[in-house]
Write an enzyme that holds these catalytic residues in place. Sequence first.
Site, mmCIF file in Angstrom:
data_model
loop_
_atom_site.group_PDB
_atom_site.id
_atom_site.type_symbol
_atom_site.label_atom_id
_atom_site.label_comp_id
_atom_site.label_asym_id
_atom_site.label_seq_id
_atom_site.Cartn_x
_atom_site.Cartn_y
_atom_site.Cartn_z
ATOM 1 N N HIS A 20 0.845 -1.190 0.000
ATOM 2 C CA HIS A 20 0.000 0.000 0.000
ATOM 3 C C HIS A 20 0.884 1.244 0.000
ATOM 4 O O HIS A 20 0.694 2.147 -0.807
ATOM 5 C CB HIS A 20 -0.937 0.002 1.206
ATOM 6 C CG HIS A 20 -1.958 1.094 1.163
ATOM 7 N ND1 HIS A 20 -3.057 1.133 1.992
ATOM 8 C CD2 HIS A 20 -2.061 2.209 0.387
ATOM 9 C CE1 HIS A 20 -3.783 2.207 1.728
ATOM 10 N NE2 HIS A 20 -3.190 2.888 0.758
ATOM 11 N N GLU A 72 0.638 7.941 -3.715
ATOM 12 C CA GLU A 72 1.560 7.528 -2.650
ATOM 13 C C GLU A 72 2.822 8.394 -2.639
ATOM 14 O O GLU A 72 3.322 8.757 -1.570
ATOM 15 C CB GLU A 72 1.922 6.052 -2.811
ATOM 16 C CG GLU A 72 0.768 5.098 -2.542
ATOM 17 C CD GLU A 72 0.173 5.281 -1.150
ATOM 18 O OE1 GLU A 72 0.932 5.266 -0.168
ATOM 19 O OE2 GLU A 72 -1.062 5.455 -1.055
ATOM 20 N N HIS A 76 3.076 10.747 0.576
ATOM 21 C CA HIS A 76 4.014 10.159 1.528
ATOM 22 C C HIS A 76 5.476 10.214 1.067
ATOM 23 O O HIS A 76 6.370 10.481 1.856
ATOM 24 C CB HIS A 76 3.639 8.700 1.800
ATOM 25 C CG HIS A 76 2.233 8.514 2.258
ATOM 26 N ND1 HIS A 76 1.795 8.918 3.503
ATOM 27 C CD2 HIS A 76 1.140 7.967 1.639
ATOM 28 C CE1 HIS A 76 0.514 8.623 3.643
ATOM 29 N NE2 HIS A 76 0.089 8.057 2.523
#
Length: 255
Positions: free
Chosen positions: A74, A127, A131
């Site tokens: 993930h 992502e 992040h």
Amino acid sequence: MLRRTILTCLLLLFILDASYGRRRSRCQNKVEDPSNFDILIFTQHWPQTVCYLWKEKSESHACALPKDDEWSIHGIWPTKYHTEGPNFCNKSLPFNATALNPIKDELELKWIDIQNETDTYSFWRHEWTKHGTCAAVLPAFNSELKYFTKGLELLNIYDMKNVLGKAHIIPGRSYTVEDMFNAVRQILGKTAQIVCAHNEKTREAYIFEIRICLDKNLRLVDCDGISGFPAITCNNAKTITYPGTVPSYYEVIQV
């Protein structure tokens, strides 16, 4: 005398107001330090559960699943203890799809967009932007290619199917949250976080994600301090299903 006192008071008020204004200006212009995080959370999710929930939302949804029943990445999330984030840290590091060309084939097998978005790169873009731009303050993640390559490396080391399998927890059966929690701690020697998902109609619970924690030197550490530890949306009094397959009536694309 009275006049002198009034002038003195006005001068003090002026000084205090000016001082407050400077402090307020500094606060308003302050940018959160993207390196202000404690650990990295490496999150894997179980594709069968992700697909099942995605299809439950709409019959028109199709899933992309790996050919083999494996856990998928993930993300890698810089995180402060007892809270979330930082997120979306650096707009000067936009997502560049071509940067992933050297590992694109492997990403499509191990970092899968299970929800099968039309834009092949949408999941990876999210992502990286949310992040990766925060993790980029660390040398191991200071480029888009490094961030995603490191994710693949971490999966090879900490693949949850292998970790759980060593503790005799296998797909197609049901276990307690404590069973899974103890399995990870037994094999890796550190605590993890378990995340469950639910079918509101059948009231059945499924294993959704397992999150392990790393320090800034990428050494495995306990997840005790992260928000929601040890389990999220899980009922400790009931078992959770570790689904082996997605029902055959769901449209599934093998990748």
